[in-house]
Motif scaffolding. Structure first.
Motif, PDB file in Angstrom:
ATOM      1  N   ASP A   1       0.824  -1.212   0.000  1.00 15.11           N
ATOM      2  CA  ASP A   1       0.000   0.000   0.000  1.00 15.11           C
ATOM      3  C   ASP A   1       0.859   1.263   0.000  1.00 15.11           C
ATOM      4  OD1 ASP A   1      -2.419  -1.363  -0.004  1.00 15.11           O
ATOM      5  OD2 ASP A   1      -2.638  -1.316   2.176  1.00 15.11           O
ATOM      6  N   LEU A   2       1.903   1.265   0.833  1.00 11.36           N
ATOM      7  CA  LEU A   2       2.753   2.439   0.925  1.00 11.36           C
ATOM      8  C   LEU A   2       3.453   2.739  -0.390  1.00 11.36           C
ATOM      9  CD1 LEU A   2       4.372   1.961   4.455  1.00 11.36           C
ATOM     10  CD2 LEU A   2       2.718   3.725   3.779  1.00 11.36           C
ATOM     11  N   THR A   3       3.882   1.696  -1.104  1.00  3.35           N
ATOM     12  CA  THR A   3       4.551   1.944  -2.388  1.00  3.35           C
ATOM     13  C   THR A   3       3.613   2.622  -3.374  1.00  3.35           C
ATOM     14  OG1 THR A   3       3.972  -0.203  -3.362  1.00  3.35           O
ATOM     15  CG2 THR A   3       5.987  -0.098  -2.076  1.00  3.35           C
ATOM     16  N   ASN A   4       2.349   2.265  -3.338  1.00  2.58           N
ATOM     17  CA  ASN A   4       1.371   2.865  -4.253  1.00  2.58           C
ATOM     18  C   ASN A   4       1.000   4.279  -3.834  1.00  2.58           C
ATOM     19  OD1 ASN A   4       1.246   0.471  -5.740  1.00  2.58           O
ATOM     20  ND2 ASN A   4      -0.419  -0.352  -4.493  1.00  2.58           N
ATOM     21  N   ARG A   5       0.884   4.485  -2.522  1.00  3.41           N
ATOM     22  CA  ARG A   5       0.376   5.762  -2.017  1.00  3.41           C
ATOM     23  C   ARG A   5       1.456   6.840  -1.968  1.00  3.41           C
ATOM     24  NH1 ARG A   5      -1.560   3.884   2.264  1.00  3.41           N
ATOM     25  NH2 ARG A   5      -0.308   4.786   3.937  1.00  3.41           N
ATOM     26  N   ILE A   6       2.672   6.480  -1.500  1.00  2.56           N
ATOM     27  CA  ILE A   6       3.686   7.516  -1.314  1.00  2.56           C
ATOM     28  C   ILE A   6       5.061   7.113  -1.855  1.00  2.56           C
ATOM     29  CG2 ILE A   6       2.551   8.546   0.679  1.00  2.56           C
ATOM     30  CD1 ILE A   6       4.405   7.014   2.486  1.00  2.56           C
ATOM     31  N   GLY A   7       5.179   5.926  -2.475  1.00  2.00           N
ATOM     32  CA  GLY A   7       6.450   5.487  -3.038  1.00  2.00           C
ATOM     33  C   GLY A   7       6.450   5.565  -4.549  1.00  2.00           C
ATOM     34  N   ASN A   8       7.346   4.805  -5.176  1.00  2.00           N
ATOM     35  CA  ASN A   8       7.444   4.828  -6.638  1.00  2.00           C
ATOM     36  C   ASN A   8       6.746   3.634  -7.284  1.00  2.00           C
ATOM     37  OD1 ASN A   8       9.138   2.687  -6.114  1.00  2.00           O
ATOM     38  ND2 ASN A   8      10.931   3.538  -7.149  1.00  2.00           N
TER      39      ASN A   8
ATOM     40  N   ASN B   1       6.295  12.975   3.089  1.00  2.00           N
ATOM     41  CA  ASN B   1       5.628  11.699   3.375  1.00  2.00           C
ATOM     42  C   ASN B   1       6.473  10.757   4.229  1.00  2.00           C
ATOM     43  OD1 ASN B   1       3.339  12.357   1.790  1.00  2.00           O
ATOM     44  ND2 ASN B   1       4.435  11.754  -0.064  1.00  2.00           N
ATOM     45  N   LEU B   2       7.645  11.231   4.656  1.00  2.00           N
ATOM     46  CA  LEU B   2       8.560  10.360   5.385  1.00  2.00           C
ATOM     47  C   LEU B   2       7.993   9.922   6.721  1.00  2.00           C
ATOM     48  CD1 LEU B   2      11.319   9.025   5.195  1.00  2.00           C
ATOM     49  CD2 LEU B   2      12.335  11.101   6.150  1.00  2.00           C
ATOM     50  N   HIS B   3       7.377  10.831   7.444  1.00  2.00           N
ATOM     51  CA  HIS B   3       6.799  10.468   8.741  1.00  2.00           C
ATOM     52  C   HIS B   3       5.697   9.434   8.561  1.00  2.00           C
ATOM     53  CE1 HIS B   3       4.306  10.710  12.366  1.00  2.00           C
ATOM     54  NE2 HIS B   3       5.404  11.105  12.993  1.00  2.00           N
ATOM     55  N   GLU B   4       4.846   9.619   7.574  1.00  3.65           N
ATOM     56  CA  GLU B   4       3.767   8.657   7.332  1.00  3.65           C
ATOM     57  C   GLU B   4       4.313   7.275   7.039  1.00  3.65           C
ATOM     58  OE1 GLU B   4       0.085   7.721   4.210  1.00  3.65           O
ATOM     59  OE2 GLU B   4       1.180   9.637   4.084  1.00  3.65           O
ATOM     60  N   ALA B   5       5.375   7.206   6.253  1.00  4.62           N
ATOM     61  CA  ALA B   5       5.946   5.908   5.889  1.00  4.62           C
ATOM     62  C   ALA B   5       6.446   5.166   7.121  1.00  4.62           C
ATOM     63  CB  ALA B   5       7.084   6.096   4.883  1.00  4.62           C
ATOM     64  N   ILE B   6       7.288   5.812   7.913  1.00  5.84           N
ATOM     65  CA  ILE B   6       7.877   5.136   9.074  1.00  5.84           C
ATOM     66  C   ILE B   6       6.822   4.868  10.147  1.00  5.84           C
ATOM     67  CG2 ILE B   6       9.565   5.395  10.937  1.00  5.84           C
ATOM     68  CD1 ILE B   6      11.362   6.863   8.970  1.00  5.84           C
ATOM     69  N   HIS B   7       5.945   5.809  10.370  1.00  7.72           N
ATOM     70  CA  HIS B   7       4.880   5.612  11.347  1.00  7.72           C
ATOM     71  C   HIS B   7       3.986   4.436  10.945  1.00  7.72           C
ATOM     72  CE1 HIS B   7       2.059   6.920  14.522  1.00  7.72           C
ATOM     73  NE2 HIS B   7       1.121   6.513  13.681  1.00  7.72           N
TER      74      HIS B   7
ATOM     75  N   PHE C   1      12.620  -5.252   3.369  1.00  9.46           N
ATOM     76  CA  PHE C   1      11.914  -4.533   2.322  1.00  9.46           C
ATOM     77  C   PHE C   1      12.429  -3.106   2.257  1.00  9.46           C
ATOM     78  CE2 PHE C   1       8.029  -7.430   2.747  1.00  9.46           C
ATOM     79  CZ  PHE C   1       8.212  -8.016   1.512  1.00  9.46           C
ATOM     80  N   GLN C   2      12.562  -2.572   1.049  1.00  8.21           N
ATOM     81  CA  GLN C   2      12.860  -1.166   0.836  1.00  8.21           C
ATOM     82  C   GLN C   2      11.766  -0.545  -0.014  1.00  8.21           C
ATOM     83  OE1 GLN C   2      17.768  -1.207   0.920  1.00  8.21           O
ATOM     84  NE2 GLN C   2      16.714  -0.621  -0.952  1.00  8.21           N
ATOM     85  N   ILE C   3      11.347   0.651   0.386  1.00 13.66           N
ATOM     86  CA  ILE C   3      10.409   1.445  -0.410  1.00 13.66           C
ATOM     87  C   ILE C   3      11.158   2.664  -0.911  1.00 13.66           C
ATOM     88  CG2 ILE C   3       8.237   2.720  -0.414  1.00 13.66           C
ATOM     89  CD1 ILE C   3       7.322   0.962   1.908  1.00 13.66           C
ATOM     90  N   HIS C   4      11.159   2.867  -2.214  1.00 16.78           N
ATOM     91  CA  HIS C   4      11.894   3.969  -2.829  1.00 16.78           C
ATOM     92  C   HIS C   4      10.933   5.064  -3.301  1.00 16.78           C
ATOM     93  CE1 HIS C   4      15.933   1.999  -3.226  1.00 16.78           C
ATOM     94  NE2 HIS C   4      15.188   0.930  -3.041  1.00 16.78           N
TER      95      HIS C   4
ATOM     96  N   LEU D   1       3.919  -8.903 -11.496  1.00 18.94           N
ATOM     97  CA  LEU D   1       4.359  -9.483 -10.230  1.00 18.94           C
ATOM     98  C   LEU D   1       3.730  -8.783  -9.030  1.00 18.94           C
ATOM     99  CD1 LEU D   1       6.237 -11.461  -8.723  1.00 18.94           C
ATOM    100  CD2 LEU D   1       8.046  -9.741  -8.905  1.00 18.94           C
ATOM    101  N   LYS D   2       3.721  -7.478  -9.043  1.00 17.06           N
ATOM    102  CA  LYS D   2       3.210  -6.730  -7.890  1.00 17.06           C
ATOM    103  C   LYS D   2       1.706  -6.946  -7.725  1.00 17.06           C
ATOM    104  CE  LYS D   2       3.824  -2.239  -5.673  1.00 17.06           C
ATOM    105  NZ  LYS D   2       2.438  -1.853  -5.360  1.00 17.06           N
ATOM    106  N   SER D   3       0.969  -6.851  -8.812  1.00 18.71           N
ATOM    107  CA  SER D   3      -0.481  -7.072  -8.744  1.00 18.71           C
ATOM    108  C   SER D   3      -0.792  -8.510  -8.348  1.00 18.71           C
ATOM    109  CB  SER D   3      -1.125  -6.758 -10.096  1.00 18.71           C
ATOM    110  OG  SER D   3      -0.948  -5.403 -10.443  1.00 18.71           O
ATOM    111  N   GLY D   4       0.002  -9.451  -8.879  1.00 18.36           N
ATOM    112  CA  GLY D   4      -0.238 -10.851  -8.578  1.00 18.36           C
ATOM    113  C   GLY D   4       0.018 -11.190  -7.127  1.00 18.36           C
TER     114      GLY D   4
END
Length: 588
Positions: free
Chosen positions: A110-117, A137-143, A128-131, A390-393
């Motif tokens: 969810d985070l990759t879609n909402r605030i990542g790439n 959006n950094l606080h939202e990601a870590i929180h 896991f890494q989110i780029h 892959l991601k959708s699957g």
């Protein structure tokens, strides 16, 4: 490093660290010392309407699990138009042993879609890494990651990083204990400062460690300036080197008798990083250290960490890893220092033998009768591309079947706890998204790995993740033409010499020197118990496959008893290989 007599006696809290050695420590040491135990001015700068953090906080934010980066593909165009760099952040989760629940995976997705790439990356250390996260959006990601009962604390920085462990589904109580000790070590060595919770969790305590009281030492293990450099630990199951145990600062190899975990053999002093043009930096394999009981494991690991804390080089960060302390002072000195601090003698290390590096791909039945499916993830990058969605699957599979996720040290994913009656349905759903459950379909890429490199890594001097698929495709074509397509060959590429994809292990290592230029390393083994060696410097991208082709031909015709490519190169020797290759070119 300074001589031992030049050093003050280390304090139990490790707070006198900048007095060790000559000088006042590197700039990063000063930043840590003045950070108020990792607080700095992070909270204040997060509130500013800027796209990036100040220089000092770029170093400090790593301890919180994030790197400030930029999209280097945009550097020239933005510079020409007078714009600032395209700043962004990477956030890395700490996942001991690589085990996550279905819900935890879905949150990362969810985070990759909402605030990542829109991509998620499995790291070579089972995280896991989110780029592509913007500063706002950094606080939202870590929180958010913490709300899923994961954490990013100490996923980066000069502390113990994510603790690796064999991720295979539990086959016995002993194997469960191997995975449990990885978790115990990770939580025990996590920083105790309240800074992380104050900044990212609004002052709440973490779910995994209890913050210290007011009268307690803030960092009883690390001290005011933490470690001189990053620190890596792995726990291996007997016989299976799937986590590259000899590349760790501390490697624990389980000792199992009658399906009971009785202790560990420890190896210490491994590390991959080096620097081009600096001969004093080099990759090293961990060396045998001691045998410990299960009860001794945690205190011995902590004590080894404190020795590195007190004797690691704090003047030169390129020389700061524990591997150099071990190399220069020796195992006998290191062991004596650990024993003196423990107050007891450690047993000598038992011989260790690894017979495989198991990638755990394909269907495997668990001890409880359920099944686990290992999926090959090219370079660990989870994304939708063309017919391979892959991601959708994976999202659809996770929502429908609720598997437990287990991340491997080769950047792959295991879907665990699948009931027998759901196997066919799960395979059918995977195929709808173009995802194969057959590991043989990965071909030569099955044992290939690459670091992210360009465009996000600030250290990269060459391509890696974006280039390796094309390189492997050329190599695979040559192997097929020689009738060697079914042979196991490990290929590892990095965009710089720091070695995140562990290129100095395995059959073939490719290390970036500059744009389209790589150093070629050969001669490791398939069990990853031997370093490979520099074979050729400054190989252009277009010449990588042609340089390897005659060597593959020699291997086919001259190997003994089905020996691997790396073993063949090691046995023949580079002088003879180069002579044969030169003759081959002349004749051609």
């Amino acid at each position: 490093m300074s001589s031992e007599q030049d050093r003050p006696k280390p304090t139990s809290e490790g707070n006198n660290l900048l007095a060790l050695g000559e000088g006042n420590g590197s700039k990063v040491e000063q930043i840590k010392l003045e950070s108020r135990h990792l607080r700095g001015t992070i909270s204040e700068e997060l509130k500013l309407p800027t796209s990036h953090l100040s220089e000092d906080l770029v170093q400090l934010i790593k301890f919180h699990g994030s790197y400030q980066q930029e999209d280097r593909d945009q550097r020239q165009s933005r510079k020409a138009s007078g714009e600032e760099k395209a700043y962004q952040f990477m956030v890395r989760s700490r996942i001991p042993g690589g085990i996550v629940t279905a819900d935890q995976y879905l949150l990362q997705d969810d985070l990759t879609n909402r605030i990542g790439n829109s991509t998620l990356r499995v790291t070579t250390r089972q995280s896991f890494q989110i780029h592509g996260i913007l500063k706002g959006n950094l606080h939202e990601a870590i929180h958010s990651i913490n709300t899923s009962l994961l954490s990013t604390l100490s996923a980066c920085g000069d502390v113990n990083r994510n603790v690796m462990a064999c991720p295979a589904p539990v086959a016995s109580r002993a194997q469960a204990q191997v995975q449990e000790i990885a978790r115990e070590i990770a939580f025990h060595l996590a920083p105790r400062s309240r800074a992380y919770y104050e900044i990212w969790i609004d002052g709440e305590h973490s779910h995994d460690i209890e913050a210290p009281g007011e009268d307690e030492v803030v960092e009883p293990i690390y001290g005011n300036t933490y470690l001189p450099r990053k620190f890596k630990i792995g726990v291996a199951y007997p016989g299976d080197n799937c986590i590259d145990i000899y590349t760790q600062d501390i490697g624990l190899i389980a000792k199992i008798e009658n399906e009971t975990l009785v202790g560990f053999t420890l190896v210490i002093g491994g590390g991959m990083g080096t620097t081009h043009g600096k001969a004093e930096t080099h990759p090293l394999l961990a060396q045998p250290f001691a045998d410990v009981t299960v009860e001794q494991a945690l205190p011995v690991v902590e004590t080894i960490v404190t020795v590195q804390r007190d004797y690691g080089d704090r003047q030169n960060r390129k020389h700061a890893r524990m591997k150099y302390v071990v190399e220069e002072r020796g195992i006998p000195w290191f062991k004596a220092e650990v024993e003196q601090r423990l107050g007891y003698t450690l047993a000598n290390p038992s011989p260790v033998h690894f017979h495989e590096l198991n990638d755990h791909l394909g269907w495997q039945q668990q001890a409880d009768g359920r099944w686990c499916l290992g999926l090959n993830i090219v370079n660990g990058r989870i994304k939708d591309t063309g017919t391979l969605r892959l991601k959708s699957g994976l999202r659809a599979i996770t929502q429908e079947f609720q598997p437990e996720f287990r991340l491997t040290g080769q950047q792959n994913i295991l879907l665990a706890n699948i009931p027998e009656e759901q196997k066919a349905a799960l395979e059918a759903r995977l195929s709808e998204f173009g995802i194969s459950s057959n590991p043989d379909d990965a071909g030569t890429y099955r044992f290939a790995m690459a670091c992210p490199a360009l465009p996000t890594c600030g250290l990269a001097v060459a391509e890696s993740e974006r280039l390796l698929p094309n390189v492997v495709k050329q190599i695979e074509g040559d192997l097929q033409a020689l009738g060697l397509a079914d042979e196991k060959i490990s290929i590892r590429m990095t965009g710089c010499p720091n070695g995140c994809a562990r290129p100095y292990m395995g059959d073939i290592g490719l290390v970036g020197r500059s744009k389209d230029i790589y150093n070629l390393y050969l001669g490791g083994d398939t069990e990853n118990t031997r370093l490979n060696t520099l074979y050729a410097q400054g190989v252009k991208t277009a010449e990588i496959a042609p340089t390897l082709l005659p060597l593959f031909s020699f291997w086919k015709n001259e190997r003994q008893n089905q020996e691997g490519f790396g073993d063949y190169c090691h046995r023949i020797g580079f002088a003879q290989l180069k002579e044969k290759a030169a003759a081959h070119i002349t004749i051609g």
